[in-house]
Structures are given as C-alpha cells and as structure tokens.
Design a protein around this motif. Structure first.
Motif, PDB file in Angstrom:
ATOM      1  N   SER A  47      13.371   1.804  -5.303  1.00  0.00           N
ATOM      2  CA  SER A  47      13.954   1.708  -6.495  1.00  0.00           C
ATOM      3  C   SER A  47      13.001   0.528  -7.307  1.00  0.00           C
ATOM      4  O   SER A  47      13.368   0.612  -8.621  1.00  0.00           O
ATOM      5  CB  SER A  47      15.388   1.136  -6.139  1.00  0.00           C
ATOM      6  N   GLN A  48      12.390  -0.561  -6.843  1.00  0.00           N
ATOM      7  CA  GLN A  48      11.828  -1.455  -7.552  1.00  0.00           C
ATOM      8  C   GLN A  48      10.305  -1.225  -7.870  1.00  0.00           C
ATOM      9  O   GLN A  48       9.512  -1.978  -8.234  1.00  0.00           O
ATOM     10  CB  GLN A  48      12.128  -2.871  -7.066  1.00  0.00           C
ATOM     11  N   HIS A  49       9.904  -0.039  -7.000  1.00  0.00           N
ATOM     12  CA  HIS A  49       8.337  -0.102  -7.009  1.00  0.00           C
ATOM     13  C   HIS A  49       7.713  -1.255  -6.596  1.00  0.00           C
ATOM     14  O   HIS A  49       6.435  -1.753  -7.053  1.00  0.00           O
ATOM     15  CB  HIS A  49       7.784   0.465  -8.466  1.00  0.00           C
ATOM     16  N   SER A  50       8.273  -1.862  -5.553  1.00  0.00           N
ATOM     17  CA  SER A  50       7.714  -2.977  -4.885  1.00  0.00           C
ATOM     18  C   SER A  50       7.100  -2.995  -3.449  1.00  0.00           C
ATOM     19  O   SER A  50       7.763  -2.130  -2.850  1.00  0.00           O
ATOM     20  CB  SER A  50       8.672  -4.157  -4.913  1.00  0.00           C
ATOM     21  N   THR A  67       3.439   8.929  -3.020  1.00  0.00           N
ATOM     22  CA  THR A  67       2.916   9.015  -4.324  1.00  0.00           C
ATOM     23  C   THR A  67       4.103   8.618  -5.208  1.00  0.00           C
ATOM     24  O   THR A  67       5.214   9.325  -5.077  1.00  0.00           O
ATOM     25  CB  THR A  67       2.175  10.282  -4.810  1.00  0.00           C
ATOM     26  N   ALA A  68       3.921   8.058  -6.543  1.00  0.00           N
ATOM     27  CA  ALA A  68       4.920   7.801  -7.628  1.00  0.00           C
ATOM     28  C   ALA A  68       4.709   9.041  -8.364  1.00  0.00           C
ATOM     29  O   ALA A  68       3.735   9.139  -8.884  1.00  0.00           O
ATOM     30  CB  ALA A  68       4.827   6.700  -8.044  1.00  0.00           C
ATOM     31  N   SER A  69       5.843   9.809  -8.889  1.00  0.00           N
ATOM     32  CA  SER A  69       5.736  11.083  -9.677  1.00  0.00           C
ATOM     33  C   SER A  69       5.369  10.506 -10.975  1.00  0.00           C
ATOM     34  O   SER A  69       4.697  11.367 -11.915  1.00  0.00           O
ATOM     35  CB  SER A  69       7.043  11.764  -9.692  1.00  0.00           C
ATOM     36  N   ASP A  70       5.662   9.560 -11.635  1.00  0.00           N
ATOM     37  CA  ASP A  70       5.492   8.974 -12.938  1.00  0.00           C
ATOM     38  C   ASP A  70       4.612   7.973 -13.083  1.00  0.00           C
ATOM     39  O   ASP A  70       4.401   7.335 -14.262  1.00  0.00           O
ATOM     40  CB  ASP A  70       6.805   8.724 -13.561  1.00  0.00           C
ATOM     41  N   LEU A  71       4.011   7.460 -11.970  1.00  0.00           N
ATOM     42  CA  LEU A  71       3.084   6.148 -11.912  1.00  0.00           C
ATOM     43  C   LEU A  71       1.950   6.475 -11.262  1.00  0.00           C
ATOM     44  O   LEU A  71       1.993   7.270 -10.324  1.00  0.00           O
ATOM     45  CB  LEU A  71       3.849   5.090 -11.686  1.00  0.00           C
ATOM     46  N   PRO A  72       0.784   5.955 -11.870  1.00  0.00           N
ATOM     47  CA  PRO A  72      -0.650   6.503 -11.256  1.00  0.00           C
ATOM     48  C   PRO A  72      -0.843   5.546  -9.859  1.00  0.00           C
ATOM     49  O   PRO A  72      -2.005   5.134  -9.657  1.00  0.00           O
ATOM     50  CB  PRO A  72      -1.602   6.237 -12.225  1.00  0.00           C
ATOM     51  N   ALA A  90       0.141  -0.925 -12.004  1.00  0.00           N
ATOM     52  CA  ALA A  90      -0.341   0.442 -12.476  1.00  0.00           C
ATOM     53  C   ALA A  90      -0.407   0.430 -13.857  1.00  0.00           C
ATOM     54  O   ALA A  90      -1.355   0.853 -14.602  1.00  0.00           O
ATOM     55  CB  ALA A  90       0.642   1.419 -11.975  1.00  0.00           C
ATOM     56  N   THR A  91       0.369  -0.522 -14.641  1.00  0.00           N
ATOM     57  CA  THR A  91       0.718  -0.267 -16.169  1.00  0.00           C
ATOM     58  C   THR A  91      -0.397  -1.180 -16.767  1.00  0.00           C
ATOM     59  O   THR A  91      -0.934  -0.869 -17.796  1.00  0.00           O
ATOM     60  CB  THR A  91       1.863  -0.938 -16.604  1.00  0.00           C
ATOM     61  N   THR A  92      -0.594  -2.294 -16.173  1.00  0.00           N
ATOM     62  CA  THR A  92      -1.638  -3.292 -16.637  1.00  0.00           C
ATOM     63  C   THR A  92      -2.915  -3.277 -16.190  1.00  0.00           C
ATOM     64  O   THR A  92      -4.026  -3.826 -16.848  1.00  0.00           O
ATOM     65  CB  THR A  92      -1.056  -4.830 -16.525  1.00  0.00           C
ATOM     66  N   LYS A  93      -3.073  -2.483 -15.187  1.00  0.00           N
ATOM     67  CA  LYS A  93      -4.256  -2.131 -14.201  1.00  0.00           C
ATOM     68  C   LYS A  93      -4.834  -3.730 -13.987  1.00  0.00           C
ATOM     69  O   LYS A  93      -6.036  -3.961 -14.086  1.00  0.00           O
ATOM     70  CB  LYS A  93      -5.396  -1.674 -15.274  1.00  0.00           C
ATOM     71  N   CYS A 135      -0.568  -0.778   8.964  1.00  0.00           N
ATOM     72  CA  CYS A 135      -1.672  -0.637   7.917  1.00  0.00           C
ATOM     73  C   CYS A 135      -0.882  -0.139   6.647  1.00  0.00           C
ATOM     74  O   CYS A 135      -0.093   0.868   6.696  1.00  0.00           O
ATOM     75  CB  CYS A 135      -2.760  -0.105   8.293  1.00  0.00           C
ATOM     76  N   CYS A 136      -1.362  -0.456   5.396  1.00  0.00           N
ATOM     77  CA  CYS A 136      -0.897  -0.039   4.221  1.00  0.00           C
ATOM     78  C   CYS A 136      -2.082  -0.121   2.917  1.00  0.00           C
ATOM     79  O   CYS A 136      -2.754  -1.061   3.109  1.00  0.00           O
ATOM     80  CB  CYS A 136       0.239  -0.807   3.784  1.00  0.00           C
ATOM     81  N   VAL A 137      -2.438   1.132   2.453  1.00  0.00           N
ATOM     82  CA  VAL A 137      -3.471   1.163   1.479  1.00  0.00           C
ATOM     83  C   VAL A 137      -2.887   1.630   0.291  1.00  0.00           C
ATOM     84  O   VAL A 137      -2.039   2.837   0.233  1.00  0.00           O
ATOM     85  CB  VAL A 137      -4.675   2.189   1.776  1.00  0.00           C
ATOM     86  N   VAL A 138      -3.018   0.930  -0.877  1.00  0.00           N
ATOM     87  CA  VAL A 138      -2.448   0.970  -1.877  1.00  0.00           C
ATOM     88  C   VAL A 138      -3.838   1.213  -3.157  1.00  0.00           C
ATOM     89  O   VAL A 138      -4.691   0.600  -3.184  1.00  0.00           O
ATOM     90  CB  VAL A 138      -1.738  -0.153  -2.813  1.00  0.00           C
ATOM     91  N   THR A 139      -3.924   2.439  -3.677  1.00  0.00           N
ATOM     92  CA  THR A 139      -4.688   2.574  -4.814  1.00  0.00           C
ATOM     93  C   THR A 139      -4.293   3.189  -5.982  1.00  0.00           C
ATOM     94  O   THR A 139      -3.054   3.613  -6.002  1.00  0.00           O
ATOM     95  CB  THR A 139      -5.939   3.720  -4.309  1.00  0.00           C
ATOM     96  N   TRP A 140      -5.130   2.916  -7.101  1.00  0.00           N
ATOM     97  CA  TRP A 140      -4.613   3.343  -8.592  1.00  0.00           C
ATOM     98  C   TRP A 140      -5.487   4.628  -8.857  1.00  0.00           C
ATOM     99  O   TRP A 140      -5.444   4.842 -10.175  1.00  0.00           O
ATOM    100  CB  TRP A 140      -4.460   2.301  -9.491  1.00  0.00           C
TER     101      TRP A 140
END
Length: 640
Positions: free
Chosen positions: A130-133, A42-47, A190-193, A5-10
């Motif tokens: 490395s690719q935030h993918s 968590t990504a240190s520089d991305l929400p 995260a950038t374009t929401k 299972c994987c959950v991704v949120t902004w």
C-alpha cells in the motif's frame, strides 16, 4: 534459518540478474535446503521491479515456503527466531506469525513497536504494497547476516541478500549495519530516479532531549561507507526502536553491598579449581552466580527446545541409545564457554537424545612449530600447552594415538571436557566429534566456498576463524565407539556457540592491556565498544559460515535477558583482572561452572580458536591478525 534475497531495479528484468546470479542462488540454497521459491513483483503504474527469493531451513512448526505473500500484495522474507516478545505456539511457524502481525500494522510506529518487542536473532525484508515501501534490517546485535550492494548509478537498483559472492565489478558488497531498521520509498525513488534510505535507529530511550545529536552520530556512522549517490536520512518523525537490553552499568565499585571479594582475591596466587571456592563462600557472591546460572540456563533452554523433533523419535521405545539422532550440537573446545553451554544444554535436551560436541583440529606441522611467533606469543602458548598436559595426565592416551598429528590444544582440552561432562551426566550420549583438517582440504574448501562466506570481511583473523568454524560446524569427523574411531557426520541443525562471553566478561588479552593502561573506567568503555561492534566483527560472518551447512547458529550468551543481566552488574562483579589468567577474566562464568560441577575446565585460560585448533600455524604465514588476507582474494566460482 533461511537464505533471503531481494533485488530492486528501475530498469529491465535483465538488470535483476546483474545482481542476482546463479552463484548467489547456490549459496542461498545451501542455507535453506528444505524449500526454495522466487517471486517477481512489478508495480502496474510505476517503473520498478522486485525479485524476492527465499530458501528455508525447517526448524519450527510446519514448513513454510518463502517468500510469503498475502491478499493485499504484501511480501515477506524472514531469517530469524522468535524466542520471546511475540507469542509463537509450539506448532506455529514464526515466519507466519511475524507476517500476520506486520499485516496488522497501520503505521510506521506500529512496525517499530513490533520489532522492538522481539527477542531473538533476525533479519528480514518486507514489501509493504500500500505504501510502495521496502523495509529491512537486522536485530540489535546483528546475529543474522544481511548484505547490500548498490548499482553504479542511483537508478540502477540494489540488492539485499543473506550471502553473496566476491564481486570483481567494483560494486562491493557490505554488511547492512545493525544500527536500526531501514525503509525505502520505492515510489519516490522511481519518480526522482534517486535512491534514498530512511533509518529508524535503535535507542535505549527515544524521549530524551539528547536524541538529536545521537541521531546525527548514527547517520554519520552508517553513511560513511555508502556510495556517494546513495542518500541516507533520518525518519522525519524521529521514531526509533527500543533497544532490547539495558545500558551497561559503568559504576566503579569493588563489590556490591557487603561483598568483599577483594580479600579473597588478594590471597590467590595459584590458579586452581580450589581457588574459586573462596568466592563462593560469600553468600552474596554465590547468590549472584546462581542468578546468572538461572538466566543463562533459560537462554540455552529456549535455543535447544525451539526446534522441530521427529514425532516418532519422541514416542517410540528405542532398544539402543546409539540409534538416537542428535538435534543439537555445540562448537566445543573444552574451554569455559563451550563447557558451560554444554552443561546447561544437558539440563534441557531430552535425556535420550545425544548432544554432539564438535571439536576441530588442523594438522600439526612439526617443522614449522614455534616459527613466525614472537617470544611473548611462544611463552603464552607454552604455558597453555603445559596446563593442557597437566589437565590431561589422567586421560587414556590410547584413544586417537594414531592421529597424534591432530592432538592440538583444543583437542586435548576437549577430551578433558568430555570426561567432565560424562561425570556430570553419565546417562547422556555425548558424541565427541573429532574433526580433522589437512592443509590440502583447507586450501580446497577455502577456494571453493569459505572465502565467499567470509566476504565482505577480509582479514587474516577472519580467514582463520571462518575456516575453523566452517569445518567445525560441518560436523564431519570421527567418534569413539567402544574405543574405536568411526566416521560420523553430525545431523544436528542447531549449533550452539559461546560467542559473546569474552566480549561481556573481559575474556580477551586486550582487555587486560586496557585495564592496565586505563583502569576500570577504560575497561568499561572497551566492553561497551565490544558489543557495539560485534555485529560487524563476528556475527554476520559466523551466521554465513554456519548457515552454509544448512544449520542454524544460536548464541546463548547474546540472549537479550543474559545481556541485560550482565549489563546490570558493575564490572567488578563480572571479572577481576588483578587476578591471574584462568581466574580473573570471566570470573562470574568460572564460578558458575564450578557450581555446575565442572572441574579443570573452570580455570582454563582463554585460547582463541585460531591458536587452539592450530590453523594459525598450519600455513606458516608471518602475518598480523588485522592484515588483509591474500588467501581470501583467490576465488573459484565452481559450483558447490
């Protein structure tokens, strides 16, 4: 087998648990009882924030807790088996092997090449730091379940999981299409929401000029069920995965290179074991049948030997065979598919090890017998019942006589099949597990868990098959010990099933209807469609159902080499629907069964599990198989 299972949120961490609740966690743990672990990234520089949850059923090598994480911050969840294509040593774990190979990939093409090479069932989730993918997908046939759910808004997140629970929120779960591998650029999202999925589809060839319109068709097929705020795009480089099987041979020919089976078939009026012998008298036909036996036998071998066996059990001297533990079970009706699988398993499972034959029966209610069926269906059932009785006339009726309310057709043919297997190998301990289900227990377990496992499928057919497979694969029943029935629970972690035989070898009654209307050309199109949709109609559901018991479903008829072999043959070499039922459908499989030494089971007509086990009659509902099943809409969220 694993629950992943994987959950991704902004948003906040609270949003993670809006997707991932305790009920889903409970179902995942049942799939993977040997290890459970969670990891939040968590990504240190991305929400964005990711929760990874892995639950392991230990089957190969050393137990390997998931999710795996490496020094580069890559994270991997794997629910699969590598049977070929990538080397996995006898003492290695395929999860670690796959993660190692993924870490060596330096491009999208490398990742696609790796997954194109795999042979075996799988679903996976891979975070490429490395690719935030985030990469995820299912194998070509969809033999492992993976579901997705998206939030109401583009920036509210999403969830991927092996199994879910029914959602009343309106955000429905759907099966991830087995159309290819998906990639999400979490940084861009995260950038374009906004949430955008990139697809890398399966194709037989990625170099032909016709690729563009094919890509467009795949995009349309996948995107039609997505929420409006989810964007699906083809990868810019037009990269794809190489299909692990060859295309279907649609040649219309009576027989190949001098084989004139038609002369034999024209003389067949009576369905009997002897009527198969005429085909085998033709050298080219016999050679083809043995090629099929060889490739199917190898598929079974891979599936019964690729699992952990207790070391002391392999080496110690055991005074009684009855003390040995079964590691392999077969969903067993005594029909042609399960009989051939069992006979081939016998060739490869260590001789001192029992094989469990799981035979499910739902209580017969005499007062509803024959009601709610058309005359046509009744006639078909009567014909098959008479054939079962004829096949069983020499059986000892004493065994299980006090349980006559469970003597459904599949129980009768199962006992006949047991006798045949015992005749082939009397040295083997064959545990014929009689699994008896009452209406009360059926209703209880459907409400408690089965409906959540069938979900998001919801038809009457899904309900009947799902319930039958759940009780069968649980393996709780009775076995005969010196004429006395004693309670038994199968310890086998691997469950072999014959699914895929009917779809490839024209085993369903609808195939005869299609052949009568549209001939061989129409039948070819129907068979091609069968494999195209098997992921969404059958395999995800069956994986969720069987996995709920901490067991792994394995599908020999859907081994890539088996499918490629059958795809290479013209339809006339696989089936002859001008012949009667019990002969013409799955003809090549019936001939293989005859060569393996099987008898009455070689000419048993197809009987669907919902009819053979009698679950379709238990609740006395006048329903069509395609109707939405109201019984699946009543849910209990009690703990399992």
């Amino acid at each position: 087998m694993c629950g992943i299972c994987c959950v991704v949120t902004w948003c906040t961490e609270r949003a993670i648990y809006d997707f991932f609740n305790k009920d889903i966690l409970c179902h995942l743990r049942r799939r993977g009882p040997d290890s459970s672990k969670q990891l939040i990234k968590t990504a240190s520089d991305l929400p964005y924030k990711c929760l990874f949850s892995g639950h392991v059923l230990h089957l190969r090598g050393l137990i390997t807790p998931q999710p795996l994480k490496d020094a580069s911050d890559n994270i991997f969840l794997w629910n699969g088996e590598i049977f070929n294509g990538v080397h996995v040593g006898d003492l290695e774990n395929d999860t670690e092997v796959m993660f190692h190979h993924l870490a060596l990939c330096s491009s999208e093409a490398d990742i696609l090449s790796l997954f194109s090479s795999l042979r075996g069932p799988w679903s996976f989730i891979y975070y490429q730091a490395s690719q935030h993918s985030l990469w995820f997908g299912r194998d070509y046939f969809g033999r492992r379940s993976l579901l997705w759910q998206f939030g109401n808004e583009a920036d509210s997140g999403f969830c991927l999981t092996s199994v879910s629970v029914y959602s009343k929120s309106g955000n429905e779960w759907q099966e991830v299409p087995a159309s290819g591998i998906f990639k999400i650029d979490l940084k861009a999202c995260a950038t374009t929401k906004s949430l955008s999925l990139t697809l890398f589809p399966w194709k037989y060839s990625c170099t032909e000029k016709a690729v563009e319109p094919i890509f467009s068709n795949v995009l349309d097929h996948v995107s039609k069920d997505l929420p409006n705020h989810i964007l699906l795009v083809m990868n810019e480089s037009k990269l794809c995965l190489r299909a692990p099987v060859i295309p279907l041979n649609k040649t219309i020919a009576e027989a190949s290179d001098g084989c004139r089976s038609t002369n034999v078939s024209n003389n067949i009026h009576k369905v009997s074991v002897e009527s198969l012998q005429g085909f085998l008298a033709e050298e080219c036909k016999k050679k083809l049948v043995h090629q099929f036996i060889d490739v199917l036998s190898e598929a079974v071998k891979r599936r019964v030997l690729s699992l952990f066996r207790d070391e002391d059990q392999e080496t110690r001297a055991i005074p009684s065979m009855s003390n040995r533990k079964a590691h392999v079970a077969v969903l067993f009706s005594g029909g042609i598919d399960s009989m051939v699988i069992a006979a081939l398993a016998d060739k490869h499972v260590p001789l001192g090890e029992p094989i469990d034959l799981l035979n499910v029966a739902f209580m017969i209610k005499e007062h509803i017998k024959q009601k709610g069926t058309t005359k046509k269906h009744t006639d078909q059932e009567v014909q098959l019942d008479l054939l079962c009785q004829e096949s069983c006339k020499d059986l000892d009726a004493k065994a299980g006589a006090h349980l006559s309310c469970f003597d459904v057709p599949d129980r009768i043919t199962g006992r006949v099949g047991l006798k045949e297997l015992e005749a082939i190998n009397p040295s083997r301990t064959w545990n014929f597990v009689e699994i008896n289900v009452t209406l009360e227990e059926l209703k209880k377990m459907r409400l408690q868990c089965i409906n959540h496992l069938v979900y998001p499928l919801d038809t009457v057919l899904d309900d009947s098959i799902g319930c039958a497979i759940w009780f069968a694969s649980r393996g709780e029943g009775f076995i005969s010990n010196q004429g006395e029935l004693k309670p038994y629970k199968s310890p086998a972690k691997v469950v072999l099933t014959g699914i895929g035989a009917d779809e490839q070898l024209a085993g369903y009654s609808r195939h005869r209807v299609c052949f009568k209307k549209y001939g061989l050309e129409g039948l070819n199109k129907e068979l091609e469609m069968e494999l195209d949709r098997i992921s969404s109609r059958n395999l995800g559901r069956d994986d969720r159902i069987i996995g709920d018991h901490g067991k792994e479903a394995r599908f020999p008829f859907l081994d890539e080499e088996v499918v490629s072999f059958l795809n290479s043959l013209p339809i006339s070499e696989k089936a002859d629907l001008t012949l009667p039922r019990g002969i013409g459908e799955k003809l090549i499989l019936r001939l293989a069964a005859k060569e393996l030494g099987l008898a009455a089971s070689t000419v048993l007509p197809k009987r669907a599990v919902q009819f053979g086990s009698r679950i379709a009659k238990l609740e006395s509902k006048s329903e069509k198989a395609s109707d939405t099943c109201s019984r699946l809409k009543s849910f209990s969220v009690d703990k399992l």
